[in-house]
Enzyme design. Structure first.
Site, PDB file in Angstrom:
ATOM      1  N   GLU A 120      17.058   8.093   5.313  1.00 57.30           N
ATOM      2  CA  GLU A 120      18.516   8.090   5.162  1.00 57.30           C
ATOM      3  C   GLU A 120      19.220   8.391   6.483  1.00 57.30           C
ATOM      4  O   GLU A 120      20.344   7.930   6.729  1.00 57.30           O
ATOM      5  CB  GLU A 120      18.924   9.138   4.121  1.00 57.30           C
ATOM      6  CG  GLU A 120      18.829   8.672   2.683  1.00 57.30           C
ATOM      7  CD  GLU A 120      20.055   7.880   2.278  1.00 57.30           C
ATOM      8  OE1 GLU A 120      20.154   6.694   2.679  1.00 57.30           O
ATOM      9  OE2 GLU A 120      20.911   8.438   1.590  1.00 57.30           O
ATOM     10  N   THR A 168      29.198   4.872   5.350  1.00 59.03           N
ATOM     11  CA  THR A 168      28.901   6.286   5.161  1.00 59.03           C
ATOM     12  C   THR A 168      29.401   7.108   6.343  1.00 59.03           C
ATOM     13  O   THR A 168      29.951   8.207   6.159  1.00 59.03           O
ATOM     14  CB  THR A 168      27.382   6.487   4.997  1.00 59.03           C
ATOM     15  OG1 THR A 168      26.941   5.738   3.857  1.00 59.03           O
ATOM     16  CG2 THR A 168      27.046   7.961   4.783  1.00 59.03           C
TER      17      THR A 168
END
Length: 292
Positions: A120, A168
């Site tokens: 991630e 993000t």
């Protein structure tokens, strides 16, 4: 060849920023792996043209490196990138489980969470477990201080994904660096309420606990029509509505009898502001699964 399915997820759930997450019954990524001398990546499916195949720029490449498990990895994307539904986490979780099995590393799903979280970091800049934990383990998860707690909850959900993108990194930039004490106290209370609601599989308590006045308003400002969609969902019977992860998806908790109406109302509200959207009528589901 081994094949793993890993589900989309919704993180934060309003009051649980960087801590709470749920696995969704659908959509999902499917990842296939074969042993190789070096890692190569192939991507198909939703948004595949925007996903790098260079192992250094892809979440699954980081996972393969962390496990010392070179492989040819094929990702069939069912979770759109930049959706707020844990797209990169689904790929990382699936790859972690598949490569662990392919190379017989013997790690548990819990032990694979920090490895998937390293994947991630390729996307968000730093490792976070709030999406990879539910994608691997399923259910409602609480990721705090390196520990993961899982609750097998049953809550009907609607995840409404508009045809806009919010990265993000951008979503993290708008998060306030400070907060008023009164807002912090309220958020703790909401988070506790949501947790109890998950333990009881109570949509009303979960919905009440999804309210947040710190992170959500900042991220909602990046989503065209958020206020109208939120109001429409509540009018149709939703018990709680908030930004899913970094957005732009909006997640709503509800009773099963209202789920279809909530989904339709959210799509229509986006349409009213000129934004196309689709709604997943889903629920809290299982984690990553080995398909063969």
């Amino acid at each position: 060849m081994l094949t793993v399915r890993a589900p989309a997820t919704s993180a934060n759930l309003g009051s649980g920023f960087d801590v709470f997450g749920v696995a969704l019954d659908r959509p999902a990524d499917v990842v296939r792996v074969e042993k190789a001398d070096e890692t190569t990546i192939e991507v198909t499916g939703i948004g595949s043209t925007y996903i790098p195949t260079d192992p250094e720029g892809n979440t699954v490449g980081a996972v393969a490196e962390a496990l010392d498990a070179p492989a040819h990895i094929r990702i069939d994307k069912g979770v759109r990138p930049s959706s707020g539904l844990g797209s990169s986490a689904a790929s990382a979780a699936a790859a972690a489980l598949a490569l662990n099995e392919l190379y017989d590393r013997g790690l548990t799903k819990e032990e694979l969470v920090p490895i998937a979280a390293e994947g991630e970091a390729v996307v968000s800049g730093e490792p976070h477990a709030d999406n990879v934990a539910p994608s691997l383990l399923g259910g409602f998860t609480i990721a705090a201080g390196g520990d993961i707690t899982t609750v097998d909850a049953a809550i009907p959900l609607v995840a409404c994904l508009p045809e806009i993108a919010v990265s993000t990194r951008d979503a993290r930039r708008v998060v306030p660096s400070t907060a008023e004490m009164t807002d912090l106290v309220d958020t703790v209370g909401r988070a506790a309420t949501l947790t109890v609601g998950m333990c009881r599989s109570d949509p009303a308590l979960v919905g009440e606990g999804m309210s947040d006045e710190i992170v959500t308003p900042a991220r909602a400002s990046l989503i065209s029509g958020y206020g109208q969609v939120r109001t429409a969902a509540f009018d149709a019977g939703a018990t709680g509505v908030t930004v899913s992860g970094a957005g732009p998806s909006i997640i709503a908790a509800c009773y099963e009898s209202d789920r279809r109406a909530v989904a339709g109302a959210m799509v229509d509200a986006f349409s009213d502001v000129g934004v196309d959207a689709r709604a997943y009528q889903t629920e809290i589901g299982r984690g990553a699964e080995l398909l063969g």
